[in-house]
Design a protein around this motif. Sequence first.
Motif, PDB file in Angstrom:
ATOM      1  N   UNK A 316       0.830  -1.202   0.000  1.00 44.20           N
ATOM      2  CA  UNK A 316       0.000   0.000   0.000  1.00 44.20           C
ATOM      3  C   UNK A 316       0.873   1.264   0.000  1.00 44.20           C
ATOM      4  N   UNK A 317       0.222   2.413  -0.122  1.00 37.00           N
ATOM      5  CA  UNK A 317       0.981   3.680  -0.151  1.00 37.00           C
ATOM      6  C   UNK A 317       0.202   4.815   0.504  1.00 37.00           C
ATOM      7  N   UNK A 318       0.884   5.935   0.713  1.00 44.47           N
ATOM      8  CA  UNK A 318       0.295   7.131   1.339  1.00 44.47           C
ATOM      9  C   UNK A 318       0.539   8.321   0.414  1.00 44.47           C
ATOM     10  N   UNK A 319      -0.537   9.053   0.053  1.00 47.03           N
ATOM     11  CA  UNK A 319      -0.380  10.280  -0.740  1.00 47.03           C
ATOM     12  C   UNK A 319      -0.103  11.447   0.224  1.00 47.03           C
ATOM     13  N   UNK A 320       0.984  12.173  -0.037  1.00 45.01           N
ATOM     14  CA  UNK A 320       1.471  13.231   0.865  1.00 45.01           C
ATOM     15  C   UNK A 320       1.435  14.575   0.146  1.00 45.01           C
ATOM     16  N   UNK A 321       0.905  15.599   0.859  1.00 50.71           N
ATOM     17  CA  UNK A 321       0.918  16.985   0.353  1.00 50.71           C
ATOM     18  C   UNK A 321       1.842  17.820   1.233  1.00 50.71           C
ATOM     19  N   UNK A 322       2.929  18.294   0.620  1.00 50.06           N
ATOM     20  CA  UNK A 322       3.911  19.103   1.352  1.00 50.06           C
ATOM     21  C   UNK A 322       4.361  18.414   2.634  1.00 50.06           C
ATOM     22  N   UNK A 323       4.513  17.076   2.578  1.00 45.27           N
ATOM     23  CA  UNK A 323       4.980  16.319   3.728  1.00 45.27           C
ATOM     24  C   UNK A 323       3.899  15.901   4.692  1.00 45.27           C
ATOM     25  N   UNK A 324       2.614  16.206   4.426  1.00 43.75           N
ATOM     26  CA  UNK A 324       1.511  15.851   5.323  1.00 43.75           C
ATOM     27  C   UNK A 324       0.636  14.781   4.660  1.00 43.75           C
ATOM     28  N   UNK A 325       0.261  13.744   5.460  1.00 39.72           N
ATOM     29  CA  UNK A 325      -0.553  12.651   4.946  1.00 39.72           C
ATOM     30  C   UNK A 325      -1.917  13.181   4.501  1.00 39.72           C
ATOM     31  N   UNK A 326      -2.402  12.661   3.357  1.00 40.54           N
ATOM     32  CA  UNK A 326      -3.723  13.022   2.854  1.00 40.54           C
ATOM     33  C   UNK A 326      -4.621  11.774   2.807  1.00 40.54           C
ATOM     34  N   UNK A 327      -4.319  10.867   1.887  1.00 38.15           N
ATOM     35  CA  UNK A 327      -5.069   9.591   1.789  1.00 38.15           C
ATOM     36  C   UNK A 327      -4.073   8.464   1.623  1.00 38.15           C
ATOM     37  N   UNK A 328      -4.559   7.177   1.859  1.00 41.01           N
ATOM     38  CA  UNK A 328      -3.630   6.048   1.788  1.00 41.01           C
ATOM     39  C   UNK A 328      -4.378   4.768   1.397  1.00 41.01           C
ATOM     40  N   UNK A 329      -3.586   3.734   1.060  1.00 42.48           N
ATOM     41  CA  UNK A 329      -4.097   2.356   0.860  1.00 42.48           C
ATOM     42  C   UNK A 329      -3.251   1.439   1.708  1.00 42.48           C
ATOM     43  N   UNK A 330      -3.873   0.289   2.109  1.00 45.79           N
ATOM     44  CA  UNK A 330      -3.116  -0.633   2.959  1.00 45.79           C
ATOM     45  C   UNK A 330      -3.667  -2.042   2.796  1.00 45.79           C
ATOM     46  N   UNK A 331      -2.767  -2.979   2.688  1.00 54.70           N
ATOM     47  CA  UNK A 331      -3.151  -4.402   2.582  1.00 54.70           C
ATOM     48  C   UNK A 331      -2.202  -5.206   3.455  1.00 54.70           C
ATOM     49  N   UNK A 332      -2.793  -5.976   4.429  1.00 52.63           N
ATOM     50  CA  UNK A 332      -1.952  -6.755   5.352  1.00 52.63           C
ATOM     51  C   UNK A 332      -1.606  -8.114   4.728  1.00 52.63           C
ATOM     52  N   UNK A 333      -0.667  -8.788   5.329  1.00 54.03           N
ATOM     53  CA  UNK A 333      -0.281 -10.135   4.863  1.00 54.03           C
ATOM     54  C   UNK A 333      -1.435 -11.102   5.106  1.00 54.03           C
ATOM     55  N   UNK A 334      -1.607 -12.047   4.221  1.00 54.03           N
ATOM     56  CA  UNK A 334      -2.706 -13.004   4.353  1.00 54.03           C
ATOM     57  C   UNK A 334      -2.511 -14.217   3.452  1.00 54.03           C
ATOM     58  N   UNK A 335      -3.560 -15.008   3.305  1.00 55.53           N
ATOM     59  CA  UNK A 335      -3.442 -16.230   2.496  1.00 55.53           C
ATOM     60  C   UNK A 335      -3.341 -15.954   1.001  1.00 55.53           C
ATOM     61  N   UNK A 336      -3.716 -14.706   0.591  1.00 53.01           N
ATOM     62  CA  UNK A 336      -3.631 -14.407  -0.839  1.00 53.01           C
ATOM     63  C   UNK A 336      -2.176 -14.347  -1.283  1.00 53.01           C
ATOM     64  N   UNK A 337      -1.978 -14.690  -2.558  1.00 47.71           N
ATOM     65  CA  UNK A 337      -0.608 -14.661  -3.089  1.00 47.71           C
ATOM     66  C   UNK A 337      -0.188 -13.205  -3.329  1.00 47.71           C
ATOM     67  N   UNK A 338      -1.104 -12.357  -3.850  1.00 45.07           N
ATOM     68  CA  UNK A 338      -0.796 -10.950  -4.159  1.00 45.07           C
ATOM     69  C   UNK A 338      -2.007 -10.080  -3.832  1.00 45.07           C
ATOM     70  N   UNK A 339      -1.738  -8.785  -3.713  1.00 49.58           N
ATOM     71  CA  UNK A 339      -2.794  -7.824  -3.384  1.00 49.58           C
ATOM     72  C   UNK A 339      -2.614  -6.552  -4.218  1.00 49.58           C
ATOM     73  N   UNK A 340      -3.749  -5.946  -4.542  1.00 48.79           N
ATOM     74  CA  UNK A 340      -3.748  -4.662  -5.277  1.00 48.79           C
ATOM     75  C   UNK A 340      -4.567  -3.666  -4.477  1.00 48.79           C
ATOM     76  N   UNK A 341      -4.015  -2.457  -4.339  1.00 52.13           N
ATOM     77  CA  UNK A 341      -4.729  -1.389  -3.617  1.00 52.13           C
ATOM     78  C   UNK A 341      -4.768  -0.145  -4.502  1.00 52.13           C
ATOM     79  N   UNK A 342      -5.795   0.698  -4.296  1.00 52.73           N
ATOM     80  CA  UNK A 342      -5.890   1.954  -5.060  1.00 52.73           C
ATOM     81  C   UNK A 342      -6.716   2.973  -4.273  1.00 52.73           C
ATOM     82  N   UNK A 343      -6.548   4.265  -4.656  1.00 53.08           N
ATOM     83  CA  UNK A 343      -7.304   5.337  -3.998  1.00 53.08           C
ATOM     84  C   UNK A 343      -7.300   6.567  -4.911  1.00 53.08           C
TER      85      UNK A 343
END
Length: 379
Positions: A316-343
């Motif tokens: 996952x990732x975090x969108x930053x404006x001038x060094x401040x967090x705005x929005x993010x995506x996150x996917x934890x470890x699990x039984x899936x082989x791969x994960x896709x996140x978007x925002x």
Amino acid sequence: MERIESELTKRIHAVEKKTSKIDELKGLGTKLQELKSHIESEFHNTKKQLEKSQDDIAGLKREVQKLVKHREIVGGNLTEIEQRLDTTERQLREKKAKLENLETETETAFSDTQKLLNLYKSELSNLNTTAQELEVKVEARLDSSKAELEAKLKKIQTNSEAFSTKLKEQKDEVEKFKGEADKKFMNVNEQLQTQKTTLTKQKADTDTLRDDVAGITNRLTSAEKKADEQKTLEPEVDKLKAAVNTKVAFSATIIESKDVFTGPKTATTSSTLIFNKVFTNIGNAYNSKTGVFTAPVKGVYHFSFMTFGYNSHTSGGILVKNGHYQVSTWEFTGPDISDTTSNTVILELNVTDCINIILWEGGKIHTGVFSGFLVYPTL
């Protein structure tokens, strides 16, 4: 007794004569003093000699005063002798002896006075000589000044004659110029009469034109006001045109490489993802070397990002404006082989505001896409 009185009378007369001479000397001294003052006022260069003569005159006066005192003393003694002649012959003899002594002293004093008189006469002679020399010098200087004045007067007369000649020439020229000026004035007067008639006609035409100009002026004033309003609005219009014509859009991805699971990153900010393969970069606002988007104009922007990772790590990732967090995506470890996140997010940015994507702490991705565009500019 009569012989003694006669002798005393003779001696008294002699003393009186000497006293008269002394008075004459005093008068002569006064006259010489006046002459000295007169010479001092006219000839300053003889001042030292006159001062010396003044000292001599003062000495002579002192001697004369002594003689006067002697005369007074002698007169008193004679009076006393006359009073005692009737009482004793012895006293007369004593007076005779005193008179003889007095005569000796008087002769001595007279001799000294005569010497002083001779000295004073010598000084007077010197003064006369000096006065004559000064008179000669003054006359010579007057003669020289007279010659110079005569030369200057002659020169002035010569210049005056030349000036008179020149003045006469200029007068002739003035008369000639006056005649020509009179002729020109007559011509000018005729021309003025003609122009006056023309001006009268032009004045009537001008009045007509003035009315026309007044109407045109009113219309021009109205037009100028409108033009001023347009000039005031032109900067705003230019800004709007520039903002409307501004186009900003970009889209980039991460090229697969040996940095699998981490993505490209900078040396100083290891968490910043650098989407180094650019698909679109209209306006050149995105920097593919730093992974940072910089707003070129103030406005509303649309941003979206997607990440792809495996289940072995948080992704996952975090969108930053001038060094401040705005929005993010996150996917934890699990039984899936791969994960896709978007925002997706829409933000209002000022000029030079910066947007970039960073990883979660301890997170890893394999690839991703980062996109954005200007929705519309704002003032």
